[in-house]
Design an enzyme around this catalytic site. Sequence first.
Site, short mmCIF file in Angstrom:
data_model
loop_
_atom_site.label_atom_id
_atom_site.label_comp_id
_atom_site.label_asym_id
_atom_site.label_seq_id
_atom_site.Cartn_x
_atom_site.Cartn_y
_atom_site.Cartn_z
N SER A 20 0.84 -1.19 0.00
CA SER A 20 0.00 0.00 0.00
C SER A 20 0.88 1.24 0.00
CB SER A 20 -0.95 -0.03 1.20
OG SER A 20 -1.95 0.93 1.08
N ASN A 21 0.34 2.38 0.38
CA ASN A 21 1.12 3.61 0.42
C ASN A 21 0.62 4.48 1.57
OD1 ASN A 21 -1.05 5.50 -0.60
ND2 ASN A 21 -0.96 4.04 -2.30
N ARG A 22 1.23 5.66 1.75
CA ARG A 22 0.98 6.46 2.94
C ARG A 22 -0.22 7.39 2.82
NH1 ARG A 22 6.26 9.35 3.43
NH2 ARG A 22 4.94 10.74 4.64
#
Length: 226
Positions: A33-35
Amino acid sequence: TCTRDREDQTPGVNVLVTAGPTREPIDPVRYLSNRSSGKMGYAIAHAFAHEGHRVLLISGPTSQPIPDHVDYLPVTTAEEMHQAVSRHIARMDIAIFAAAVADYTPAHVEPQKIKKTGARLTLELVRTRDILGSAREPFGFTGTLVGFAAETENLEQNARHKLSSKNCDLIVANDVSQPGTGFDSDRNEVILVYPDRSVALPADDKVHLANHLAEAILELAAGKAD
Ligand code: CTP
Ligand code: CA
């Protein structure tokens, strides 16, 4: 999954907003995923709904509260977000793509939890589909199309390239290399990149910025309707 239906109310426009990160499963307990916090997209959805417009928020997993008076469609993966957008975009007047969609997903999802060994592990990733890049073709969307661009260098130039390659009316460009703004933050500093001009906005709270963006996007949509 929809929390409220404002379909019958007038006036107002139909707005689709994508928000949050996507999650790409690796095995039953792990994902890529990402932030992205989802804050910007949720604030935009809230801003339009607050003005009485009909909003469909298609969101990856976030910890944001669902804004009042917004139809909410939760998704997990880039592929699920692609399908949800393809199903709903035709009836929209405005589509705003604030989601941080994974560009790559694991080629295979392991059915069992991957056990560690002494050796290195290589994950094979394949490209996901570009949802914003599908809006005009093949989805056939003719309304006002707004994308975001997350960049760490050459902000305006990269954003302008995305504006034309994805056939958008506006790209909201944010520099995600600066700590304290952009991803996973309450503040954002953006450049509005239009086909004929660019407008740099001062660093601002995301909620305040969302109200400003909603106004600018409604103006764009009104201009397109003339
Ligand atoms: N986007 C999308 N679907 C994807 C990737 C991106 O809808 N599979 C949208 C994002 O929501 C954003 C815009 O495209 O509105 C730009 O996303 P960004 O990650 O900045 O650009 P990419 O086109 O993915 O290019 P790159 O990450 O290589 O810079
Ligand atoms: Ca990307």
